[in-house]
Scaffold this motif. Structure first.
Motif, short mmCIF file in Angstrom:
data_model
loop_
_atom_site.label_atom_id
_atom_site.label_comp_id
_atom_site.label_asym_id
_atom_site.label_seq_id
_atom_site.Cartn_x
_atom_site.Cartn_y
_atom_site.Cartn_z
N PHE A 173 1.16 -1.50 -0.42
CA PHE A 173 0.16 -0.20 -0.01
C PHE A 173 0.98 1.49 -0.05
O PHE A 173 0.55 2.50 -0.82
CB PHE A 173 -0.97 -0.31 1.17
CG PHE A 173 -2.21 -0.70 0.87
CD1 PHE A 173 -3.72 -0.01 0.75
CD2 PHE A 173 -2.40 -2.15 1.06
CE1 PHE A 173 -4.79 -0.89 0.51
CE2 PHE A 173 -3.50 -2.82 1.20
CZ PHE A 173 -4.87 -2.27 0.83
N LEU A 183 -2.76 0.23 -7.54
CA LEU A 183 -3.10 -1.45 -6.26
C LEU A 183 -4.14 -2.29 -7.08
O LEU A 183 -4.83 -1.92 -7.22
CB LEU A 183 -4.11 -1.70 -4.88
CG LEU A 183 -3.30 -0.40 -3.98
CD1 LEU A 183 -4.38 0.03 -2.33
CD2 LEU A 183 -2.22 -1.23 -3.02
N ARG A 293 -2.50 3.59 8.19
CA ARG A 293 -3.68 3.05 7.05
C ARG A 293 -4.72 1.94 8.46
O ARG A 293 -5.79 2.56 9.13
CB ARG A 293 -3.02 2.16 6.84
CG ARG A 293 -3.80 1.71 5.09
CD ARG A 293 -3.23 0.58 4.31
NE ARG A 293 -2.89 -0.60 5.01
CZ ARG A 293 -3.38 -1.56 4.55
NH1 ARG A 293 -4.66 -1.38 3.97
NH2 ARG A 293 -3.19 -3.23 5.67
#
Length: 327
Positions: A173, A183, A293
């Motif tokens: 990520f 991604l 995240r």
């Protein structure tokens, strides 16, 4: 490949002729994103990162009270920085932490990386701004890369590690965000392959882990080895363990007054990610928000196939065999 938008350590246009000559003699490779890396003293570095490592090895003069926070990238580095800052800053008596530095400065801005920030451009940077005691620094270098530089110093090192599968997904990520790439399955498989064969930035992963694990066994008063999963499972116990190691243990009164909970809340992903500075700021051309995240344990299960899981488990089991280190 256009590298102007990348962090300086991922560019290869700022290295000395001496370092270029050294690189020409080293094993080299192109990573999953097309970046150039080389192997120096058993570790793979981007070219500009190697420049910072060399500058550090030539110029860093440790102080006895220094604290170095070490990690393999994407292993809980930001959290460890925040917790350490909060622990060491207790003497400033912030009223209910309403005006704490972490509320207005990203943890990476408070605790810079030795090879990526401080020594990136010079072996003799101005360290005047690091006047507080203890000085706090960070690094992604393996322990053996620092050994000659700090071997005669009692400075303390805290290493945080994380399950390799979660580290891998977090890397995926992060890399896609920094390189502004999509991604997708292809990019994950490329990173996975590099991870497994060790040709990855700061890799091989297992050598990185083992350097600090062995260091913590050989000199436990100087090297503390922490696991991200244990910090998530028993945060109170682990933050007390960290405070004890750093020489600033919680007093009975602090515990009674709820300071442990207060620091854990201040440094939580929920709190830090919601701060304005971490929503909008940048450091080294990287958006602060990219450093926050999910922070979950086991998120890899949403992305890795059973075949990938088995392959990486087999590799880690083999590489860590006999070390006493387990996940």
């Amino acid at each position: 490949m256009d590298t102007k938008h990348l962090p300086s350590n991922l560019r290869d246009d700022m290295i000395s002729e001496e370092t270029k000559s050294l690189i020409s003699s080293l094993p080299s490779h192109t990573d999953a994103q097309g970046g150039k890396i080389c192997k120096y003293q058993g570790c793979w570095y981007h070219y500009n990162t190697l420049q910072g490592v060399l500058n550090f090895q030539r110029g860093f003069q440790p102080q006895d009270t220094d604290i170095i926070l070490a990690s393999y990238p994407k292993s809980g580095t930001t959290w460890l920085k925040a917790l350490t800052v909060a622990l060491c800053d207790r003497s400033n008596n912030h009223s209910s932490y309403d005006h704490h530095p972490l509320l207005s400065v990203n943890p990476h801005g408070i605790v810079p990386f030795l090879e990526l920030n401080i020594y990136h451009e010079s072996s003799s940077p101005d360290l005047a701004k690091f006047s507080s005691v203890p000085r706090l620094f960070a690094t992604h270098m393996p322990l053996h890369a620092m050994h000659e530089t700090i071997k005669d110093s009692p400075c303390k090192i805290v290493y945080i590690c994380r399950n390799v599968k979660d580290t891998l997904i977090s890397w995926w990520f992060f890399k896609c965000a920094v390189y502004k790439t999509e991604l997708n399955r292809s990019s994950l498989e490329s990173i996975f392959k590099s991870f497994c064969n060790g040709t990855f930035s700061y890799g091989p992963f297992w050598e990185h882990l083992l350097s600090y694990w062995r260091g913590s066994l050989e000199d436990p008063k100087r090297v503390l080895f922490m696991k991200y999963e244990e910090m998530k499972e028993k945060p109170h116990d682990q933050i007390k363990r960290l405070a004890d190691f750093l020489g600033c243990p919680f007093t009975k009164e602090e515990v009674k007054n709820g300071l442990v909970n207060e620091i854990l809340d201040l440094c939580s992903l929920r709190n830090l990610s919601g701060l304005e500075i971490n929503k909008t700021g940048k450091i080294n051309n990287i958006d602060h928000k990219v450093f926050f995240r999910k922070g979950e344990v086991g998120d890899w299960k949403n992305y890795l196939t059973p075949e990938m899981e088995n392959q990486i488990d087999t590799i880690i089991q083999e590489k860590l065999q006999g070390s006493g280190l387990k996940f």
